[in-house]
Design a protein around this motif. Structure first.
Motif, PDB file in Angstrom:
ATOM      1  N   LEU A   1       0.849  -1.041  -0.082  1.00  0.00           N
ATOM      2  CA  LEU A   1      -0.168  -0.031   0.056  1.00  0.00           C
ATOM      3  C   LEU A   1       1.052   1.170   0.003  1.00  0.00           C
ATOM      4  N   PHE A   2       1.834   1.171   0.869  1.00  0.00           N
ATOM      5  CA  PHE A   2       2.780   2.506   0.805  1.00  0.00           C
ATOM      6  C   PHE A   2       3.516   2.638  -0.602  1.00  0.00           C
ATOM      7  N   LEU A   3       3.784   1.209  -1.156  1.00  0.00           N
ATOM      8  CA  LEU A   3       4.717   1.265  -2.457  1.00  0.00           C
ATOM      9  C   LEU A   3       3.678   2.049  -3.431  1.00  0.00           C
ATOM     10  N   MET A   4       2.512   1.568  -3.420  1.00  0.00           N
ATOM     11  CA  MET A   4       1.547   2.429  -4.517  1.00  0.00           C
ATOM     12  C   MET A   4       1.464   3.811  -4.249  1.00  0.00           C
ATOM     13  N   LEU A   5       1.465   4.372  -2.975  1.00  0.00           N
ATOM     14  CA  LEU A   5       1.446   5.855  -2.882  1.00  0.00           C
ATOM     15  C   LEU A   5       2.734   6.386  -3.180  1.00  0.00           C
TER      16      LEU A   5
ATOM     17  N   TYR B   1      11.947  -1.533  -1.749  1.00  0.00           N
ATOM     18  CA  TYR B   1      11.344  -2.281  -2.891  1.00  0.00           C
ATOM     19  C   TYR B   1      11.598  -1.454  -4.011  1.00  0.00           C
ATOM     20  N   MET B   2      11.077   0.025  -3.956  1.00  0.00           N
ATOM     21  CA  MET B   2      11.305   0.727  -4.908  1.00  0.00           C
ATOM     22  C   MET B   2      12.929   1.052  -5.364  1.00  0.00           C
ATOM     23  N   ASN B   3      13.556   0.975  -4.306  1.00  0.00           N
ATOM     24  CA  ASN B   3      14.978   1.229  -4.921  1.00  0.00           C
ATOM     25  C   ASN B   3      15.439  -0.043  -5.461  1.00  0.00           C
ATOM     26  N   VAL B   4      15.078  -1.330  -5.021  1.00  0.00           N
ATOM     27  CA  VAL B   4      15.376  -2.365  -5.923  1.00  0.00           C
ATOM     28  C   VAL B   4      14.979  -2.461  -7.081  1.00  0.00           C
ATOM     29  N   HIS B   5      13.780  -1.903  -7.606  1.00  0.00           N
ATOM     30  CA  HIS B   5      13.268  -1.866  -8.972  1.00  0.00           C
ATOM     31  C   HIS B   5      14.334  -0.695  -9.660  1.00  0.00           C
ATOM     32  N   GLU B   6      14.501   0.424  -9.001  1.00  0.00           N
ATOM     33  CA  GLU B   6      15.465   1.333  -9.543  1.00  0.00           C
ATOM     34  C   GLU B   6      16.768   0.571  -9.816  1.00  0.00           C
TER      35      GLU B   6
ATOM     36  N   ARG C   1      13.313  -6.593 -10.069  1.00  0.00           N
ATOM     37  CA  ARG C   1      14.173  -5.991 -11.167  1.00  0.00           C
ATOM     38  C   ARG C   1      13.495  -6.180 -12.268  1.00  0.00           C
ATOM     39  N   LYS C   2      12.986  -7.434 -12.790  1.00  0.00           N
ATOM     40  CA  LYS C   2      12.451  -7.715 -13.949  1.00  0.00           C
ATOM     41  C   LYS C   2      10.946  -7.297 -14.112  1.00  0.00           C
ATOM     42  N   GLY C   3      10.114  -7.314 -13.217  1.00  0.00           N
ATOM     43  CA  GLY C   3       8.754  -7.081 -13.312  1.00  0.00           C
ATOM     44  C   GLY C   3       8.166  -5.637 -12.959  1.00  0.00           C
ATOM     45  N   LYS C   4       6.825  -5.351 -13.065  1.00  0.00           N
ATOM     46  CA  LYS C   4       6.525  -4.259 -12.541  1.00  0.00           C
ATOM     47  C   LYS C   4       6.087  -4.276 -11.172  1.00  0.00           C
ATOM     48  N   SER C   5       6.574  -3.175 -10.361  1.00  0.00           N
ATOM     49  CA  SER C   5       7.021  -3.078  -8.877  1.00  0.00           C
ATOM     50  C   SER C   5       5.523  -3.320  -8.170  1.00  0.00           C
ATOM     51  N   LEU C   6       4.328  -2.914  -8.625  1.00  0.00           N
ATOM     52  CA  LEU C   6       3.112  -2.812  -7.929  1.00  0.00           C
ATOM     53  C   LEU C   6       2.538  -4.327  -8.056  1.00  0.00           C
ATOM     54  N   ILE C   7       2.749  -4.876  -9.240  1.00  0.00           N
ATOM     55  CA  ILE C   7       2.309  -6.220  -9.629  1.00  0.00           C
ATOM     56  C   ILE C   7       3.081  -7.052  -8.667  1.00  0.00           C
ATOM     57  N   VAL C   8       4.279  -6.989  -8.679  1.00  0.00           N
ATOM     58  CA  VAL C   8       5.281  -7.858  -7.812  1.00  0.00           C
ATOM     59  C   VAL C   8       4.764  -7.651  -6.395  1.00  0.00           C
TER      60      VAL C   8
END
Length: 278
Positions: free
Chosen positions: A95-99, A154-159, A223-230
């Motif tokens: 939920l925080f990641l979505m915000l 998690y957001m930084n992992v995606h970055e 890293r490979k997927g969309k953050s919110l879906i993952v």
């Protein structure tokens, strides 16, 4: 992310078994030290570079520090709150990641992503049935803090994935920072360290292997997927942990818990459908 959820569930079993003899700081230390040593033993013989330029290093440090502090806050919440409440508060991270994605990255989530995350969290709440006493407000805020900082990690992992950083190096820096941080906490503790012997070393090895596999799988997913879906599929960890509780400790679940499991599985199916379409 399904593999990561299963491995995190296995790790939780070893943490629960090990908590009878080891302190929180010791468990965090050995959990992260195993990942650090494993990556080091693989990377050095292969002559893989450990050092990265500052732009990527800054993201590594942000991910590692936020992840470590989140982990310590999570363990604090577990120690001072009922376990279902602590787990539920930690799993507010999607939920925080979505915000954060909407406010910080200016990326507006799709309706399906909102739905998957909300349905998944509703399933977690039904499954774990959290409770919070008025005197436990501080521990509750700490638990929410663990979820918030986990979303930052998690957001930084995606970055890092966008910057081309491999999974092993992301796990390496997180394990390094967390091992040093937990080691410092251990040194500040007045209680003596628990000796390692043949009766408990298997708990630490099992926890370390499961945690490392989970971290590598989760990092690759972000890293490979969309953050919110993952992130929405991360709720499957709760299902695996609950099933282990039933099989190993004989936990008995009410009907609402099974409804919660169905909602979490539905969240995973919805997420995978969006993944195939996207």
């Amino acid at each position: 992310m399904v593999v990561a959820g299963l491995c995190f569930g296995v790790m939780g079993v070893f943490v629960k078994l090990g908590s009878a003899g080891f302190s929180t700081a010791e468990l965090v230390f050995y959990r992260c030290l195993a990942g650090f040593l494993f990556i080091l033993l693989v990377a050095l013989p292969a002559r893989r570079p450990l050092w990265v330029p500052w732009p990527a290093m800054k993201v590594h440090l942000t991910r590692s520090i936020s992840g470590f502090v989140s982990l310590m806050l999570y363990f604090y919440a577990i120690a001072h709150l009922p376990l279902p409440t602590a787990v539920t508060l930690n799993y507010t991270s999607p939920l925080f990641l979505m915000l954060l994605t909407a406010l910080w990255l200016k990326q507006r989530p799709h309706r399906g992503q909102w739905l998957a995350i909300v349905v998944g969290f509703a399933g977690v709440a039904l499954l774990l049935r959290p409770t919070l006493d008025a005197t436990q407000w501080l521990a509750g805020v700490v638990g929410l803090g663990s979820g918030l900082l986990a979303s930052v990690a998690y957001m930084n992992v995606h970055e890092l994935g966008r910057l081309g950083e491999p999974e092993w190096r992301t796990v390496y820096y997180f394990s390094l920072v967390s091992s040093v941080g937990a080691g410092m906490v251990m040194l500040l503790q007045r209680a003596p360290m628990t000796p390692i012997d043949f009766d408990n070393v298997w708990l630490l090895l099992g926890m370390g292997v499961a945690a490392t596999c989970a971290q590598l799988s989760m990092t690759r997913a972000y890293r490979k997927g969309k953050s919110l879906i993952v992130a929405s599929m991360a709720y499957l960890t709760v299902v695996f942990s609950t099933l282990f509780g039933m099989l190993i400790w004989g936990d008995v679940l009410p009907t609402s818990s099974y409804a919660g499991m169905l909602l979490i599985v539905g969240c995973g199916i919805l997420s995978s459908t969006m993944l195939r379409k996207g």
